[in-house]
Design a protein around this motif. Structure first.
Motif, PDB file in Angstrom:
ATOM      1  N   ALA A  15       0.821  -1.213   0.000  1.00  0.00           N
ATOM      2  CA  ALA A  15       0.000   0.000   0.000  1.00  0.00           C
ATOM      3  C   ALA A  15       0.849   1.254   0.000  1.00  0.00           C
ATOM      4  O   ALA A  15       0.401   2.323  -0.411  1.00  0.00           O
ATOM      5  CB  ALA A  15      -0.938  -0.009   1.201  1.00  0.00           C
ATOM      6  N   GLN A  17       3.596   1.576  -1.673  1.00  0.00           N
ATOM      7  CA  GLN A  17       4.315   1.690  -2.937  1.00  0.00           C
ATOM      8  C   GLN A  17       3.529   2.565  -3.919  1.00  0.00           C
ATOM      9  O   GLN A  17       2.362   2.303  -4.199  1.00  0.00           O
ATOM     10  CB  GLN A  17       4.536   0.304  -3.540  1.00  0.00           C
ATOM     11  CG  GLN A  17       5.373  -0.603  -2.651  1.00  0.00           C
ATOM     12  CD  GLN A  17       5.426  -2.031  -3.166  1.00  0.00           C
ATOM     13  OE1 GLN A  17       4.922  -2.324  -4.244  1.00  0.00           O
ATOM     14  NE2 GLN A  17       6.030  -2.916  -2.385  1.00  0.00           N
ATOM     15  N   ALA A  18       4.183   3.570  -4.421  1.00  0.00           N
ATOM     16  CA  ALA A  18       3.525   4.489  -5.344  1.00  0.00           C
ATOM     17  C   ALA A  18       3.286   3.822  -6.691  1.00  0.00           C
ATOM     18  O   ALA A  18       4.003   2.908  -7.094  1.00  0.00           O
ATOM     19  CB  ALA A  18       4.380   5.741  -5.524  1.00  0.00           C
ATOM     20  N   GLN A  19       2.251   4.313  -7.387  1.00  0.00           N
ATOM     21  CA  GLN A  19       1.953   3.867  -8.745  1.00  0.00           C
ATOM     22  C   GLN A  19       1.930   5.101  -9.648  1.00  0.00           C
ATOM     23  O   GLN A  19       0.890   5.746  -9.811  1.00  0.00           O
ATOM     24  CB  GLN A  19       0.615   3.138  -8.794  1.00  0.00           C
ATOM     25  CG  GLN A  19       0.613   1.777  -8.114  1.00  0.00           C
ATOM     26  CD  GLN A  19      -0.684   1.039  -8.367  1.00  0.00           C
ATOM     27  OE1 GLN A  19      -1.753   1.552  -8.065  1.00  0.00           O
ATOM     28  NE2 GLN A  19      -0.595  -0.160  -8.918  1.00  0.00           N
ATOM     29  N   HIS A  21       1.736   5.636 -12.651  1.00  0.00           N
ATOM     30  CA  HIS A  21       0.816   5.643 -13.783  1.00  0.00           C
ATOM     31  C   HIS A  21      -0.639   5.806 -13.357  1.00  0.00           C
ATOM     32  O   HIS A  21      -1.514   5.935 -14.207  1.00  0.00           O
ATOM     33  CB  HIS A  21       0.951   4.329 -14.562  1.00  0.00           C
ATOM     34  CG  HIS A  21       0.556   3.125 -13.767  1.00  0.00           C
ATOM     35  ND1 HIS A  21       1.351   2.632 -12.742  1.00  0.00           N
ATOM     36  CD2 HIS A  21      -0.549   2.325 -13.815  1.00  0.00           C
ATOM     37  CE1 HIS A  21       0.765   1.569 -12.202  1.00  0.00           C
ATOM     38  NE2 HIS A  21      -0.390   1.379 -12.837  1.00  0.00           N
ATOM     39  N   LEU A  22      -0.897   5.782 -12.021  1.00  0.00           N
ATOM     40  CA  LEU A  22      -2.277   5.842 -11.536  1.00  0.00           C
ATOM     41  C   LEU A  22      -2.318   6.701 -10.282  1.00  0.00           C
ATOM     42  O   LEU A  22      -2.133   6.206  -9.171  1.00  0.00           O
ATOM     43  CB  LEU A  22      -2.792   4.430 -11.237  1.00  0.00           C
ATOM     44  CG  LEU A  22      -4.295   4.285 -10.984  1.00  0.00           C
ATOM     45  CD1 LEU A  22      -5.085   4.682 -12.225  1.00  0.00           C
ATOM     46  CD2 LEU A  22      -4.641   2.852 -10.579  1.00  0.00           C
ATOM     47  N   THR A  23      -2.509   7.998 -10.448  1.00  0.00           N
ATOM     48  CA  THR A  23      -2.519   8.919  -9.319  1.00  0.00           C
ATOM     49  C   THR A  23      -3.817   9.715  -9.282  1.00  0.00           C
ATOM     50  O   THR A  23      -4.579   9.743 -10.250  1.00  0.00           O
ATOM     51  CB  THR A  23      -1.333   9.902  -9.414  1.00  0.00           C
ATOM     52  OG1 THR A  23      -1.461  10.680 -10.605  1.00  0.00           O
ATOM     53  CG2 THR A  23      -0.008   9.155  -9.421  1.00  0.00           C
ATOM     54  N   ASP A  64      -0.188  10.908  -5.016  1.00  0.00           N
ATOM     55  CA  ASP A  64       0.783   9.876  -5.375  1.00  0.00           C
ATOM     56  C   ASP A  64       0.833   8.731  -4.374  1.00  0.00           C
ATOM     57  O   ASP A  64       1.598   7.780  -4.559  1.00  0.00           O
ATOM     58  CB  ASP A  64       2.178  10.494  -5.518  1.00  0.00           C
ATOM     59  CG  ASP A  64       2.658  11.142  -4.222  1.00  0.00           C
ATOM     60  OD1 ASP A  64       1.794  11.532  -3.405  1.00  0.00           O
ATOM     61  OD2 ASP A  64       3.877  11.242  -4.020  1.00  0.00           O
ATOM     62  N   LYS A  65       0.030   8.816  -3.310  1.00  0.00           N
ATOM     63  CA  LYS A  65      -0.012   7.748  -2.320  1.00  0.00           C
ATOM     64  C   LYS A  65      -1.068   6.726  -2.715  1.00  0.00           C
ATOM     65  O   LYS A  65      -2.202   7.082  -3.036  1.00  0.00           O
ATOM     66  CB  LYS A  65      -0.314   8.302  -0.932  1.00  0.00           C
ATOM     67  CG  LYS A  65       0.730   9.266  -0.401  1.00  0.00           C
ATOM     68  CD  LYS A  65       2.087   8.588  -0.243  1.00  0.00           C
ATOM     69  CE  LYS A  65       3.117   9.561   0.318  1.00  0.00           C
ATOM     70  NZ  LYS A  65       4.458   8.917   0.464  1.00  0.00           N
ATOM     71  N   ARG A  66      -0.704   5.449  -2.638  1.00  0.00           N
ATOM     72  CA  ARG A  66      -1.609   4.411  -3.146  1.00  0.00           C
ATOM     73  C   ARG A  66      -2.808   4.188  -2.248  1.00  0.00           C
ATOM     74  O   ARG A  66      -3.927   3.946  -2.716  1.00  0.00           O
ATOM     75  CB  ARG A  66      -0.833   3.107  -3.316  1.00  0.00           C
ATOM     76  CG  ARG A  66      -1.644   2.023  -4.011  1.00  0.00           C
ATOM     77  CD  ARG A  66      -0.808   0.817  -4.324  1.00  0.00           C
ATOM     78  NE  ARG A  66      -1.528  -0.143  -5.142  1.00  0.00           N
ATOM     79  CZ  ARG A  66      -1.022  -1.310  -5.542  1.00  0.00           C
ATOM     80  NH1 ARG A  66       0.214  -1.636  -5.184  1.00  0.00           N
ATOM     81  NH2 ARG A  66      -1.751  -2.128  -6.285  1.00  0.00           N
ATOM     82  N   GLY A  67      -2.609   4.251  -0.931  1.00  0.00           N
ATOM     83  CA  GLY A  67      -3.723   3.958  -0.038  1.00  0.00           C
ATOM     84  C   GLY A  67      -3.526   4.523   1.352  1.00  0.00           C
ATOM     85  O   GLY A  67      -2.511   5.158   1.665  1.00  0.00           O
TER      86      GLY A  67
END
Length: 313
Positions: A15, A17-19, A21-23, A64-67
């Motif tokens: 959770a 780990q940044a993504q 491509h999906l922010t 930019d934070k996933r969760g």
């Protein structure tokens, strides 16, 4: 043989780990239908323990934070709600804790709590009493725009249609004219006996179970008092559904229905007037639903306090 004592096991946290491509920022993230016991005083000084369904949410402003940390929300709900009675101060403390646990990730927190509370209600005439279950919903939020709290519940009552009552009276008058000719001397005992027959009361107005769904917003500093709100509404309506019912109670209920004929508009205005004078309420929203016995669709009316920017806007 290897010893695992005094060692720290590193566990993956995907959770965090940044993504790239999906922010994007998210309005609310959290959990709903958390099962937890709560303690609630409806206003009679008796704290009841009941099972609740809880929703716990924060927003996610860091795009930019996933969760978020959902387990932190769960543990805070368990710690705060399971150990102390529900109060306005306790709910605000819990929302503060939500935000503290997500510092840097969130600036708004939201909490919803749903449960039923039992209230003992006296019979209308007899010395009996019984339990009524009232649903309770609490919605609380905290953010840059401040703290907000809303309390929801509902009152179930009987509504007798004024139009149907007038039509029934007309039929009774016509039946009386047929059974007692104009110009003949009326015998008091005969008329009294006639009124006690099915032929005398040839028509009855239709009535139906009805529901008033209430949502109130408390003023700053006010505390919960569910019973006071329910009592105001039920007294204004005059025909709240009953629990223990003997024949004398049923007769009293029939009398109450006859004295409280109401369309859904009448019921909504009665409740509006009763809640308008409650200084604990900053605003309220009422939805009155008469579940008609005449036709399959319901008659519905809405009312509010009418404050600028409030429920009725």
């Amino acid at each position: 043989m290897h010893s695992h004592e005094n060692t720290t096991r590193l566990m993956p946290d995907v959770a965090a780990q940044a993504q790239p491509h999906l922010t994007g920022a998210l309005d609310w993230v959290g959990m709903d239908n958390i099962e937890v016991p709560v303690h609630f005083d409806a206003g009679d000084g008796e704290v009841q323990r009941t099972n609740a369904q809880v929703g716990a949410f924060v927003n996610l402003v860091q795009a930019d934070k996933r969760g978020i940390h959902m387990s932190r929300l769960y543990l805070l709900v368990d710690r705060h709600l399971g150990t102390q009675p529900l109060s306005v101060a306790a709910l605000r403390d819990l929302l503060d804790a939500f935000l503290e646990s997500h510092k840097g990730l969130s600036d708004r927190a939201r909490l919803s709590i749903r449960f039923d509370v039992l209230v003992r209600r006296a019979a209308l005439r007899s010395a009996n009493s019984g339990w009524r279950s009232y649903p309770v919903s609490i919605e609380a939020s905290l953010g840059p725009d401040g703290f907000r709290l809303e309390l929801g519940t509902e009152a179930v009552y009987s509504s007798t249609c004024p139009a149907s009552a007038a039509l029934a009276r007309q039929l009774i008058q016509e039946q009386f004219a047929r059974d007692f000719q104009a110009g003949q001397a009326l015998d008091h005992a005969a008329v009294q006996a006639w009124l006690g027959t099915e032929q005398g009361i040839v028509a009855t107005p239709h009535a139906q179970r009805s529901v008033a769904r209430l949502l109130v917003r408390l003023v700053d500093g006010a505390s919960f008092n569910l019973l006071d709100t329910l009592d105001r509404v039920e007294q204004a309506l005059g025909t709240a559904v009953q629990t223990a019912v003997k024949r004398e109670d049923e007769q009293a209920f029939a009398l109450a229905n006859g004295c409280n004929l109401m369309f859904c508009e009448d019921a909504a205005r009665r409740i509006q007037k009763a809640l308008d004078v409650d200084e604990r309420l900053a605003d309220f929203h009422v939805r009155v639903e008469h579940q008609e016995s005449l036709h399959p669709h319901d008659a519905v009316a809405y009312a509010s306090k009418g404050v600028p920017g409030g429920f009725g806007s």
